[in-house]
Design an enzyme around this catalytic site. Structure first.
Site, short mmCIF file in Angstrom:
data_model
loop_
_atom_site.label_atom_id
_atom_site.label_comp_id
_atom_site.label_asym_id
_atom_site.label_seq_id
_atom_site.Cartn_x
_atom_site.Cartn_y
_atom_site.Cartn_z
N TRP A 133 0.87 -1.17 0.00
CA TRP A 133 0.00 0.00 0.00
C TRP A 133 0.91 1.22 0.00
CZ3 TRP A 133 -5.16 -0.97 -0.28
CH2 TRP A 133 -6.03 0.11 -0.16
N GLU A 164 -1.33 -6.54 7.99
CA GLU A 164 -0.81 -7.89 7.75
C GLU A 164 0.64 -8.05 8.20
OE1 GLU A 164 -4.28 -7.07 5.78
OE2 GLU A 164 -2.44 -6.12 5.07
N VAL A 221 3.27 2.05 5.48
CA VAL A 221 2.78 3.43 5.61
C VAL A 221 1.30 3.38 5.98
CG1 VAL A 221 2.39 5.63 4.45
CG2 VAL A 221 4.36 4.23 3.81
N VAL A 222 0.94 4.15 7.01
CA VAL A 222 -0.46 4.35 7.37
C VAL A 222 -0.68 5.85 7.40
CG1 VAL A 222 -2.31 3.87 9.00
CG2 VAL A 222 -0.39 2.26 8.80
N GLU A 249 -10.17 10.16 7.35
CA GLU A 249 -11.25 10.87 8.03
C GLU A 249 -12.01 10.00 9.02
OE1 GLU A 249 -13.73 12.80 5.16
OE2 GLU A 249 -12.02 13.68 4.11
N HIS A 287 -10.28 4.56 11.70
CA HIS A 287 -9.52 3.41 11.21
C HIS A 287 -8.02 3.60 11.39
CE1 HIS A 287 -8.78 -0.11 8.71
NE2 HIS A 287 -7.94 0.61 7.98
N ASN A 304 10.41 -1.38 13.97
CA ASN A 304 9.17 -0.82 13.45
C ASN A 304 9.48 0.36 12.54
OD1 ASN A 304 6.69 0.29 12.93
ND2 ASN A 304 5.99 0.23 15.04
#
Length: 160
Positions: free
Chosen positions: A26, A60, A80-81, A85, A88, A113
């Protein structure tokens, strides 16, 4: 961004360390840059072919890191996160961070991490080791994992 106080990323000779890297796909451009930074540090430390596993998203990463920690001396987790809005973002960040910490403690294997948790894409780019980035969190995570693995190896040696 706090780039102040970054230690040297040179870990010395880690050629006897088995290293695994798990990276999400992602935000692929950013994750690939993180992966390249981690691989560069591994190569500089004498590890020519770390095990590399790609997964879809950040959530995951911990379970794959757990499997890798059972068979490797050190694991690097990259992803990456980006804040959206909805709540989550918080759930994913907490789950990944807690999961990686638990894996490391449960297996006594360093799991670094390198999962970026940021408010926007530009913040991730600034930390990804891309041209113009202020930091390379992939490289930093690999250095941390390898340095910790070498420290644990020294601590586990029987005293003469």
């Amino acid at each position: 961004m706090s780039g102040d106080g970054i230690p040297s990323l040179s870990v010395g000779d880690a050629s006897g360390i088995s290293l695994a890297i798990v990276a999400s796909t992602w935000h692929d451009q950013i994750c690939t840059a993180l992966l390249e930074g981690a691989q560069r540090v591994a190569t500089e430390a004498g590890i020519d072919r770390p095990t590399v596993v790609r997964v879809l998203g950040a959530i995951e990463i911990p379970v794959v890191a757990q499997a890798l920690a059972r068979t490797h001396d050190a694991v690097v987790a990259l992803g990456v996160v980006i804040q959206g809005e909805t709540p989550h973002f918080g759930y994913v960040c907490d789950a990944v961070t807690t999961g990686l910490t638990r894996v490391s403690l449960d297996t006594s294997t360093p799991v670094a991490n390198g999962v970026l948790t940021v408010n926007n894409e530009q913040q991730a780019i600034d930390r990804a080791g891309l041209p113009g980035s202020a930091e390379d969190k992939g490289a930093q995570a690999a250095a941390a994992a390898l340095d910790t693995a070498l420290t644990l190896r020294r601590l586990r040696q029987p005293w003469a």
